[in-house]
Motif scaffolding. Structure first.
Motif, PDB file in Angstrom:
ATOM      1  N   GLY A  38     -14.452  44.525  27.434  1.00  0.00           N
ATOM      2  CA  GLY A  38     -13.230  45.315  27.463  1.00  0.00           C
ATOM      3  C   GLY A  38     -11.984  44.584  27.012  1.00  0.00           C
ATOM      4  N   ASP A  39     -12.150  43.521  26.216  1.00  0.00           N
ATOM      5  CA  ASP A  39     -10.971  42.770  25.747  1.00  0.00           C
ATOM      6  C   ASP A  39     -10.005  43.658  24.975  1.00  0.00           C
ATOM      7  OD1 ASP A  39     -12.107  40.539  26.849  1.00  0.00           O
ATOM      8  OD2 ASP A  39     -12.596  39.554  24.945  1.00  0.00           O
ATOM      9  N   GLN A  40     -10.530  44.661  24.277  1.00  0.00           N
ATOM     10  CA  GLN A  40      -9.689  45.527  23.446  1.00  0.00           C
ATOM     11  C   GLN A  40      -8.828  46.477  24.271  1.00  0.00           C
ATOM     12  OE1 GLN A  40     -12.802  45.860  24.097  1.00  0.00           O
ATOM     13  NE2 GLN A  40     -13.598  47.918  23.846  1.00  0.00           N
ATOM     14  N   LYS A  41      -9.082  46.547  25.591  1.00  0.00           N
ATOM     15  CA  LYS A  41      -8.304  47.421  26.467  1.00  0.00           C
ATOM     16  C   LYS A  41      -7.337  46.642  27.355  1.00  0.00           C
ATOM     17  CE  LYS A  41     -10.465  51.058  24.975  1.00  0.00           C
ATOM     18  NZ  LYS A  41      -9.764  52.033  24.087  1.00  0.00           N
ATOM     19  N   ARG A  42      -7.260  45.342  27.138  1.00  0.00           N
ATOM     20  CA  ARG A  42      -6.345  44.526  27.937  1.00  0.00           C
ATOM     21  C   ARG A  42      -4.895  44.790  27.499  1.00  0.00           C
ATOM     22  NH1 ARG A  42      -9.468  41.110  30.865  1.00  0.00           N
ATOM     23  NH2 ARG A  42     -11.546  40.615  30.041  1.00  0.00           N
ATOM     24  N   PRO A  43      -3.952  44.737  28.446  1.00  0.00           N
ATOM     25  CA  PRO A  43      -2.558  45.073  28.116  1.00  0.00           C
ATOM     26  C   PRO A  43      -1.988  44.271  26.954  1.00  0.00           C
ATOM     27  CG  PRO A  43      -2.843  44.926  30.489  1.00  0.00           C
ATOM     28  CD  PRO A  43      -4.134  44.463  29.887  1.00  0.00           C
ATOM     29  N   GLU A  44      -2.315  42.975  26.884  1.00  0.00           N
ATOM     30  CA  GLU A  44      -1.740  42.164  25.814  1.00  0.00           C
ATOM     31  C   GLU A  44      -2.235  42.599  24.437  1.00  0.00           C
ATOM     32  OE1 GLU A  44      -5.026  39.655  27.850  1.00  0.00           O
ATOM     33  OE2 GLU A  44      -3.496  41.148  28.400  1.00  0.00           O
ATOM     34  N   TYR A  45      -3.476  43.118  24.365  1.00  0.00           N
ATOM     35  CA  TYR A  45      -3.960  43.609  23.076  1.00  0.00           C
ATOM     36  C   TYR A  45      -3.421  45.010  22.789  1.00  0.00           C
ATOM     37  CZ  TYR A  45      -6.906  44.843  19.142  1.00  0.00           C
ATOM     38  OH  TYR A  45      -7.337  45.246  17.885  1.00  0.00           O
ATOM     39  N   LEU A  46      -3.346  45.855  23.802  1.00  0.00           N
ATOM     40  CA  LEU A  46      -2.805  47.197  23.614  1.00  0.00           C
ATOM     41  C   LEU A  46      -1.344  47.166  23.174  1.00  0.00           C
ATOM     42  CD1 LEU A  46      -4.379  49.059  26.665  1.00  0.00           C
ATOM     43  CD2 LEU A  46      -5.018  49.275  24.254  1.00  0.00           C
ATOM     44  N   ALA A  47      -0.641  46.087  23.509  1.00  0.00           N
ATOM     45  CA  ALA A  47       0.729  45.947  23.028  1.00  0.00           C
ATOM     46  C   ALA A  47       0.763  45.807  21.506  1.00  0.00           C
ATOM     47  CB  ALA A  47       1.390  44.729  23.684  1.00  0.00           C
ATOM     48  N   LEU A  48      -0.290  45.240  20.933  1.00  0.00           N
ATOM     49  CA  LEU A  48      -0.408  45.131  19.476  1.00  0.00           C
ATOM     50  C   LEU A  48      -1.007  46.389  18.865  1.00  0.00           C
ATOM     51  CD1 LEU A  48      -1.836  41.520  18.936  1.00  0.00           C
ATOM     52  CD2 LEU A  48       0.431  42.338  18.258  1.00  0.00           C
ATOM     53  N   ASN A  49      -2.065  46.882  19.484  1.00  0.00           N
ATOM     54  CA  ASN A  49      -2.793  48.023  18.959  1.00  0.00           C
ATOM     55  C   ASN A  49      -3.008  49.025  20.091  1.00  0.00           C
ATOM     56  OD1 ASN A  49      -4.740  49.842  17.983  1.00  0.00           O
ATOM     57  ND2 ASN A  49      -5.634  48.304  16.632  1.00  0.00           N
ATOM     58  N   PRO A  50      -2.117  49.999  20.235  1.00  0.00           N
ATOM     59  CA  PRO A  50      -2.198  50.938  21.361  1.00  0.00           C
ATOM     60  C   PRO A  50      -3.482  51.757  21.378  1.00  0.00           C
ATOM     61  CG  PRO A  50      -0.029  51.022  20.331  1.00  0.00           C
ATOM     62  CD  PRO A  50      -0.896  50.189  19.434  1.00  0.00           C
ATOM     63  N   ASN A  51      -4.181  51.857  20.226  1.00  0.00           N
ATOM     64  CA  ASN A  51      -5.437  52.600  20.192  1.00  0.00           C
ATOM     65  C   ASN A  51      -6.580  51.832  20.849  1.00  0.00           C
ATOM     66  OD1 ASN A  51      -4.468  54.899  18.795  1.00  0.00           O
ATOM     67  ND2 ASN A  51      -4.549  53.762  16.874  1.00  0.00           N
ATOM     68  N   GLY A  52      -6.413  50.528  21.014  1.00  0.00           N
ATOM     69  CA  GLY A  52      -7.453  49.734  21.646  1.00  0.00           C
ATOM     70  C   GLY A  52      -8.695  49.576  20.810  1.00  0.00           C
ATOM     71  N   TYR A  53      -8.526  49.523  19.479  1.00  0.00           N
ATOM     72  CA  TYR A  53      -9.644  49.326  18.570  1.00  0.00           C
ATOM     73  C   TYR A  53      -9.504  47.978  17.885  1.00  0.00           C
ATOM     74  CZ  TYR A  53      -9.944  54.470  18.885  1.00  0.00           C
ATOM     75  OH  TYR A  53     -10.021  55.763  19.334  1.00  0.00           O
ATOM     76  N   VAL A  54     -10.605  47.519  17.277  1.00  0.00           N
ATOM     77  CA  VAL A  54     -10.530  46.390  16.364  1.00  0.00           C
ATOM     78  C   VAL A  54     -10.890  46.899  14.968  1.00  0.00           C
ATOM     79  CG1 VAL A  54     -11.079  44.609  18.057  1.00  0.00           C
ATOM     80  CG2 VAL A  54     -12.945  45.722  16.853  1.00  0.00           C
ATOM     81  N   PRO A  55     -10.334  46.215  13.951  1.00  0.00           N
ATOM     82  CA  PRO A  55      -9.523  45.005  14.001  1.00  0.00           C
ATOM     83  C   PRO A  55      -8.029  45.320  14.007  1.00  0.00           C
ATOM     84  CG  PRO A  55     -10.111  45.461  11.733  1.00  0.00           C
ATOM     85  CD  PRO A  55     -10.741  46.551  12.563  1.00  0.00           C
ATOM     86  N   THR A  56      -7.258  44.263  14.254  1.00  0.00           N
ATOM     87  CA  THR A  56      -5.811  44.272  14.039  1.00  0.00           C
ATOM     88  C   THR A  56      -5.457  43.024  13.247  1.00  0.00           C
ATOM     89  OG1 THR A  56      -5.356  45.465  16.093  1.00  0.00           O
ATOM     90  CG2 THR A  56      -3.546  44.186  15.150  1.00  0.00           C
ATOM     91  N   LEU A  57      -4.672  43.202  12.219  1.00  0.00           N
ATOM     92  CA  LEU A  57      -4.189  42.079  11.404  1.00  0.00           C
ATOM     93  C   LEU A  57      -2.709  41.881  11.672  1.00  0.00           C
ATOM     94  CD1 LEU A  57      -4.954  40.055   9.030  1.00  0.00           C
ATOM     95  CD2 LEU A  57      -3.852  41.730   7.529  1.00  0.00           C
ATOM     96  N   VAL A  58      -2.313  40.631  11.907  1.00  0.00           N
ATOM     97  CA  VAL A  58      -0.902  40.286  12.037  1.00  0.00           C
ATOM     98  C   VAL A  58      -0.556  39.335  10.897  1.00  0.00           C
ATOM     99  CG1 VAL A  58       0.895  39.309  13.500  1.00  0.00           C
ATOM    100  CG2 VAL A  58      -1.036  40.526  14.540  1.00  0.00           C
ATOM    101  N   HIS A  59       0.362  39.768  10.038  1.00  0.00           N
ATOM    102  CA  HIS A  59       0.828  38.952   8.911  1.00  0.00           C
ATOM    103  C   HIS A  59       2.283  38.590   9.181  1.00  0.00           C
ATOM    104  CE1 HIS A  59       1.758  38.652   4.316  1.00  0.00           C
ATOM    105  NE2 HIS A  59       1.699  37.469   4.897  1.00  0.00           N
ATOM    106  N   ASP A  60       2.496  37.337   9.568  1.00  0.00           N
ATOM    107  CA  ASP A  60       3.806  36.907  10.055  1.00  0.00           C
ATOM    108  C   ASP A  60       4.186  37.800  11.246  1.00  0.00           C
ATOM    109  OD1 ASP A  60       3.889  34.841   8.199  1.00  0.00           O
ATOM    110  OD2 ASP A  60       4.818  36.107   6.682  1.00  0.00           O
ATOM    111  N   ASP A  61       5.168  38.678  11.095  1.00  0.00           N
ATOM    112  CA  ASP A  61       5.544  39.548  12.214  1.00  0.00           C
ATOM    113  C   ASP A  61       5.161  41.005  11.958  1.00  0.00           C
ATOM    114  OD1 ASP A  61       7.341  40.006  10.202  1.00  0.00           O
ATOM    115  OD2 ASP A  61       9.137  39.870  11.449  1.00  0.00           O
ATOM    116  N   PHE A  62       4.338  41.239  10.946  1.00  0.00           N
ATOM    117  CA  PHE A  62       3.910  42.596  10.597  1.00  0.00           C
ATOM    118  C   PHE A  62       2.528  42.850  11.187  1.00  0.00           C
ATOM    119  CE2 PHE A  62       1.971  45.566   7.360  1.00  0.00           C
ATOM    120  CZ  PHE A  62       2.717  46.685   7.737  1.00  0.00           C
TER     121      PHE A  62
END
Length: 260
Positions: A38-62
């Motif tokens: 359930g790592d994808q449902k942890r609050p710190e990840y949901l702050a990046l990706n509210p859908n709780g799916y993978v993947p998420t890419l962060v490019h600098d601050d984007f």
């Protein structure tokens, strides 16, 4: 320039993005998520990706989610080598392929994978956690536990067989080594994980028995350094025997469904 990828080893969506990054030979910070924990449902990840799916890419601050969009972004932001054809007609054909991933192929793959193999990985202790995170999950899970008798399974496996038929037709029509012709593109990147999943489930050989062009395409794909770096290196040894065993058991029923 800093790239961070939040991903999972066996997620087809994450595999697609890793393959795109590998084709560009781009280094990135690796943040692997354990989806069963359930790592994808942890609050710190949901702050990046509210859908709780993978993947998420962060490019600098984007921050960017959705694998098809991520791959398009990578190709636009890092232009060499290009993964979109220069010819507008070929580019349109490429986007025709990638469109069907999100619309039909990913849902069908999820249904087939979970019905055949992955539902065995869930323990009763995990049910409450998943149901709290996604209300209605347990009712759907009970259907997946029916395997090939899951009411959604026949349509899903036929859709994946259609995927193979569409690839065979495209390779014949364009008479090139790749899906839109001579150029390796995001279409090939997008389809590689889905064909690999059929291979891991022991369905691929039977589904391509008379589709030799797709079989040759897959062989070409697996020889690319990017495939070895982005997919093969990440194959989870806990998943492969399960898919092999359960897929082999299900194949006779799959044959019946495809012949019907």
């Amino acid at each position: 320039m800093a790239l961070t990828l939040y991903h999972n080893d066996m997620s087809v969506c994450a595999q697609k993005v890793r393959l795109c990054l590998a084709e560009k030979q781009l280094a990135y910070e690796d943040r692997h998520l354990n989806l069963r924990a359930g790592d994808q449902k942890r609050p710190e990840y949901l702050a990046l990706n509210p859908n709780g799916y993978v993947p998420t890419l962060v490019h600098d601050d984007f921050v960017l989610g959705e694998s098809t969009v991520i791959c398009e972004y990578i190709d636009d932001a890092f232009t060499a080598p290009p993964l979109k054809p220069a010819d507008p007609k070929e580019r349109a054909r490429m986007r025709g392929f990638t469109k069907f991933i999100d619309a039909a192929i990913f849902p069908a793959t999820a249904t087939v994978s979970m019905s055949i193999a992955f539902h065995h990985q869930f323990t009763p202790e995990m049910y409450d956690t998943m149901e709290k995170a996604r209300p209605g999950w347990l009712a759907n899970f009970r259907q997946l536990q029916k395997g090939t008798e899951n009411p959604a399974f026949p349509a899903a496996i036929r859709r994946l067989d259609k995927m193979i038929a569409d690839m065979e037709r495209a390779l014949a029509d364009h008479q090139g080594p790749w899906l839109v012709g001579e150029t390796y593109t995001l279409a090939d990147v997008a389809y590689a994980p889905y064909v690999t999943r059929l291979d891991h489930l022991k369905f691929f050989d039977g589904m391509v028995e008379k589709r030799f062009r797709v079989a040759a395409w897959y062989n070409r794909m697996r020889t690319r350094p990017s495939y070895k770096e982005a997919l093969a290196k990440w194959f989870n040894p806990k998943y492969l025997p399960l898919m092999d065993e359960k897929g082999s058991e299900a194949w006779p029923r799959v044959c019946e469904l495809l012949a019907a």
